[in-house]
Design an enzyme around this catalytic site. Structure first.
Site, mmCIF file in Angstrom:
data_model
loop_
_atom_site.group_PDB
_atom_site.id
_atom_site.type_symbol
_atom_site.label_atom_id
_atom_site.label_comp_id
_atom_site.label_asym_id
_atom_site.label_seq_id
_atom_site.Cartn_x
_atom_site.Cartn_y
_atom_site.Cartn_z
ATOM 1 N N PHE A 123 0.888 -1.170 0.000
ATOM 2 C CA PHE A 123 0.000 0.000 0.000
ATOM 3 C C PHE A 123 0.925 1.219 0.000
ATOM 4 C CE2 PHE A 123 -3.070 2.808 2.207
ATOM 5 C CZ PHE A 123 -4.309 2.340 1.790
ATOM 6 N N ALA A 124 1.093 1.842 -1.169
ATOM 7 C CA ALA A 124 2.143 2.858 -1.286
ATOM 8 C C ALA A 124 1.574 4.260 -1.423
ATOM 9 C CB ALA A 124 3.050 2.521 -2.469
ATOM 10 N N SER A 132 1.794 11.689 7.423
ATOM 11 C CA SER A 132 0.467 11.972 7.996
ATOM 12 C C SER A 132 -0.388 12.826 7.066
ATOM 13 C CB SER A 132 0.623 12.693 9.341
ATOM 14 O OG SER A 132 1.200 11.826 10.279
ATOM 15 N N ILE A 157 7.496 1.631 2.732
ATOM 16 C CA ILE A 157 6.410 0.785 2.223
ATOM 17 C C ILE A 157 6.578 -0.665 2.698
ATOM 18 C CG2 ILE A 157 5.140 0.019 0.184
ATOM 19 C CD1 ILE A 157 5.071 3.133 0.832
ATOM 20 N N GLY A 242 -10.551 0.483 7.440
ATOM 21 C CA GLY A 242 -10.525 -0.970 7.669
ATOM 22 C C GLY A 242 -9.159 -1.425 8.151
ATOM 23 N N ARG A 269 9.440 -16.436 39.534
ATOM 24 C CA ARG A 269 10.606 -15.697 40.035
ATOM 25 C C ARG A 269 10.349 -15.250 41.481
ATOM 26 N NH1 ARG A 269 15.977 -14.103 38.564
ATOM 27 N NH2 ARG A 269 16.362 -12.109 39.594
ATOM 28 N N GLN A 280 1.891 -6.600 45.733
ATOM 29 C CA GLN A 280 0.746 -5.862 45.202
ATOM 30 C C GLN A 280 1.132 -5.002 43.985
ATOM 31 O OE1 GLN A 280 -1.141 -2.564 47.415
ATOM 32 N NE2 GLN A 280 -2.970 -3.839 47.422
ATOM 33 N N GLN A 337 9.195 -4.153 32.741
ATOM 34 C CA GLN A 337 9.440 -3.774 34.144
ATOM 35 C C GLN A 337 9.257 -4.982 35.068
ATOM 36 O OE1 GLN A 337 10.414 -0.717 34.352
ATOM 37 N NE2 GLN A 337 10.743 -0.590 36.560
ATOM 38 N N GLU A 364 -0.353 3.157 9.527
ATOM 39 C CA GLU A 364 -1.755 3.390 9.145
ATOM 40 C C GLU A 364 -2.400 4.540 9.928
ATOM 41 O OE1 GLU A 364 -3.989 -0.062 8.141
ATOM 42 O OE2 GLU A 364 -2.203 -1.131 7.518
HETATM 43 N N1 CAA Z 1 -14.036 7.899 4.459
HETATM 44 C C1 CAA Z 1 -14.496 8.531 3.347
HETATM 45 N N2 CAA Z 1 -14.070 9.770 2.995
HETATM 46 C C2 CAA Z 1 -13.175 10.376 3.787
HETATM 47 C C3 CAA Z 1 -12.676 9.775 4.963
HETATM 48 C C4 CAA Z 1 -13.134 8.481 5.281
HETATM 49 N N3 CAA Z 1 -12.700 7.835 6.370
HETATM 50 N N4 CAA Z 1 -11.805 10.624 5.543
HETATM 51 C C5 CAA Z 1 -11.756 11.721 4.783
HETATM 52 N N5 CAA Z 1 -12.580 11.572 3.706
HETATM 53 C C6 CAA Z 1 -12.850 12.547 2.650
HETATM 54 C C7 CAA Z 1 -13.443 13.813 3.257
HETATM 55 O O1 CAA Z 1 -14.839 13.731 3.361
HETATM 56 C C8 CAA Z 1 -13.017 14.860 2.261
HETATM 57 O O2 CAA Z 1 -13.858 14.828 1.139
HETATM 58 P P1 CAA Z 1 -14.707 16.130 0.710
HETATM 59 O O3 CAA Z 1 -13.690 17.220 0.472
HETATM 60 O O4 CAA Z 1 -15.430 15.686 -0.516
HETATM 61 O O5 CAA Z 1 -15.596 16.455 1.864
HETATM 62 C C9 CAA Z 1 -11.661 14.356 1.771
HETATM 63 O O6 CAA Z 1 -11.625 12.951 2.047
HETATM 64 C C10 CAA Z 1 -10.505 15.049 2.457
HETATM 65 O O7 CAA Z 1 -10.596 14.771 3.839
HETATM 66 P P2 CAA Z 1 -9.876 15.666 4.963
HETATM 67 O O8 CAA Z 1 -10.233 17.110 4.722
HETATM 68 O O9 CAA Z 1 -10.183 15.081 6.290
HETATM 69 O O10 CAA Z 1 -8.340 15.470 4.595
HETATM 70 P P3 CAA Z 1 -7.043 15.964 5.338
HETATM 71 O O11 CAA Z 1 -6.057 16.353 4.329
HETATM 72 O O12 CAA Z 1 -7.401 16.956 6.407
HETATM 73 O O13 CAA Z 1 -6.446 14.602 5.991
HETATM 74 C C11 CAA Z 1 -6.114 12.831 7.581
HETATM 75 C C12 CAA Z 1 -7.049 13.869 6.933
HETATM 76 C C13 CAA Z 1 -7.069 12.039 8.455
HETATM 77 C C14 CAA Z 1 -5.021 13.456 8.411
HETATM 78 C C15 CAA Z 1 -5.516 11.902 6.490
HETATM 79 O O14 CAA Z 1 -4.547 12.588 5.709
HETATM 80 C C16 CAA Z 1 -4.851 10.667 7.075
HETATM 81 O O15 CAA Z 1 -5.529 9.689 7.396
HETATM 82 N N6 CAA Z 1 -3.501 10.667 7.231
HETATM 83 C C17 CAA Z 1 -2.765 9.490 7.658
HETATM 84 C C18 CAA Z 1 -2.301 8.685 6.492
HETATM 85 C C19 CAA Z 1 -1.984 7.279 6.880
HETATM 86 O O16 CAA Z 1 -2.693 6.645 7.662
HETATM 87 N N7 CAA Z 1 -0.921 6.743 6.300
HETATM 88 C C20 CAA Z 1 -0.565 5.385 6.529
HETATM 89 C C21 CAA Z 1 0.185 4.843 5.373
HETATM 90 S S1 CAA Z 1 -0.246 3.214 4.929
HETATM 91 C C22 CAA Z 1 0.443 2.186 6.038
HETATM 92 O O17 CAA Z 1 0.954 2.558 7.055
HETATM 93 C C23 CAA Z 1 0.315 0.758 5.667
HETATM 94 C C24 CAA Z 1 1.506 -0.016 6.044
HETATM 95 O O18 CAA Z 1 2.381 -0.174 5.222
HETATM 96 C C25 CAA Z 1 1.590 -0.689 7.374
#
Ligand code: CAA
Length: 381
Positions: A123-124, A132, A157, A242, A269, A280, A337, A364
């Site tokens: 998931f890139a 963030s 990634i 999800g 132990r 406690q 600890q 995530e």
């Molecule tokens: N479901 C549906 N739509 C959504 C939504 C959701 N959960 N969250 C936001 N949206 C929509 C909003 O409704 C909005 O749409 P409209 O403009 O049409 O109303 C649009 O998306 C933009 O939303 P925001 O204004 O909330 O966007 P933002 O720029 O303020 O960002 C944030 C919000 C929550 C900070 C988001 O950027 C975020 O989740 N950041 C974290 C990213 C992340 O989790 N990265 C992980 C990488 S993957 C990973 O880690 C996998 C791995 O390899 C282990």
């Protein structure tokens, strides 16, 4: 309100627990030390139906639902967080493809993710300058005839090197307002112009890999677009909801493993002429840890149950991830600890649990991102 699991959910949990005890736990420390990707076990786990738990049987998935999935990830993580994160991301990728790809792409890729032909999915979205703030990515995809030409870098990634297929986010309309000009694509491993970059050396989850991915004039057929052009950011947000249930479930597994180990240790132990479990100070650490983990698991299963029944679960998934990962971090610290100086050595697994749990507060969406999501769901934007 009925908290009882169905017999199928119990059966899946017990089957995964049994597999993890026999095949994962015995090798977890060694794989962590060698930073070795668990190819063999992941293939066996695919054979057990653990790689496409929320996609239809028609595509090779096991379609057992989000609650069974959560229980399974927790059991895997009790034995090894690296196996669990690889499983969680692969499941998430299978779901993105199922929900947003064309029928031809579903038929092409989902069975290979589910049956282990692909060792993993990736998931890139994250880039070197932005994690963030996911809407701030810079990778570009430009239409050229019946293809898109992709240029840019992705960083941190998970399974990027092993993934048979990668979901990649890129800007397709620079003029659109933030978040509206991003699209999501499926890119197959081996596509010309798609290069695996440097490997990251991580504090934990060391048997899972993490790489930089480089796209240098990488040409991808138009049909590899997921959803419509410009839908990419929403696709990412929906799938991360999800995914966050998966990481919460993983954290509960790691936290449980830590406190179960420490509890056994203090029953054996002795100090000051009695078992440590008679003190406690220790009893309260055990009581708090089991209580907090149980609360976190209830919240996680509730988010999973909402997802499974087709209801909204954005807020609940973020609450579950926030509570489960931060709770499990505290529990892992307490467990170290409880073992005293030995807890700080690699002779005992609790130091690995502590290293592994830190990643769950970052993957995530960091804990701070979860607080943004939760507060926006409550207060509005
Ligand atoms: N479901 C549906 N739509 C959504 C939504 C959701 N959960 N969250 C936001 N949206 C929509 C909003 O409704 C909005 O749409 P409209 O403009 O049409 O109303 C649009 O998306 C933009 O939303 P925001 O204004 O909330 O966007 P933002 O720029 O303020 O960002 C944030 C919000 C929550 C900070 C988001 O950027 C975020 O989740 N950041 C974290 C990213 C992340 O989790 N990265 C992980 C990488 S993957 C990973 O880690 C996998 C791995 O390899 C282990």
């Amino acid at each position: 309100m009925d908290f009882t699991l169905t017999s199928e959910q119990e059966m899946i949990r017990d089957m995964v627990r049994d597999f993890a005890e026999k095949h994962i736990r015995p090798v977890a420390a060694q794989l962590d030390e060698n930073k070795e990707f668990p190819h063999e076990n992941l293939k066996k786990m695919a054979d057990l139906g653990l790689m496409g738990m929320n996609v239809p049987v028609k595509y090779g998935g096991s379609e057992v639902g989000a609650v069974a999935y959560s229980l399974a990830v927790t059991e895997i993580a009790k034995a090894c967080a690296s196996h669990a994160v690889t499983t969680a991301v692969t499941n998430m990728v299978a779901e993105v493809i199922y929900e947003f790809a064309s029928d031809a792409l579903k038929e092409k890729h989902i069975p290979k993710l589910c049956n282990g032909h692909y060792p993993a999915g990736a998931f890139a979205i994250t880039e070197p300058h932005t994690g963030s703030d996911a809407a701030n990515i810079r990778a570009m995809a430009v239409v050229d005839g019946d293809s898109f030409v992709l240029n840019g870098r992705k960083s941190l990634i998970t399974s990027g090197e092993q993934a048979g297929v990668v979901v990649v986010w890129a800007v397709t309309d620079r003029t659109a307002r933030k978040g509206k000009g991003i699209s999501a694509f499926l890119v197959e491993q081996g596509t010309s112009g798609f290069v695996i970059g440097k490997a990251e050396t991580k504090m934990g989850h060391r048997a899972s890999s993490m790489h930089e991915l480089v796209f240098d004039n990488c040409r991808i057929p138009r049909e590899c677009l997921l959803g419509q052009e410009g839908d990419g950011f929403k696709i990412a947000m929906v799938e991360l909801d999800g995914g966050r249930i998966g990481i919460a479930s993983l954290a509960i597994g790691v936290g449980s493993a830590a406190i179960e180990y420490a509890t056994q240790y203090v029953k054996e132990r002795e100090a000051f002429g009695q078992k440590l479990s008679r003190f406690q100070a220790i009893q309260w650490m055990i009581a708090d840890s089991y209580t907090e983990l149980e609360a976190a698991q209830l919240l996680t299963l509730r988010a999973a149950s909402l997802k499974e029944s087709g209801q909204g679960f954005t807020k609940e998934a973020s609450m579950a991830k926030l509570l489960a990962t931060e709770t499990a971090k505290e529990v892992a610290l307490r467990s170290v600890q409880m073992l005293g100086g030995y807890g700080y050595t690699t002779e005992y697994p609790v130091e690995r649990y502590l290293r592994d749990i830190i990643g769950t507060t970052l993957y995530e969406g960091t804990s701070e991102v979860q607080r943004i999501v939760i507060s926006r769901e409550i207060l509005g934007r």
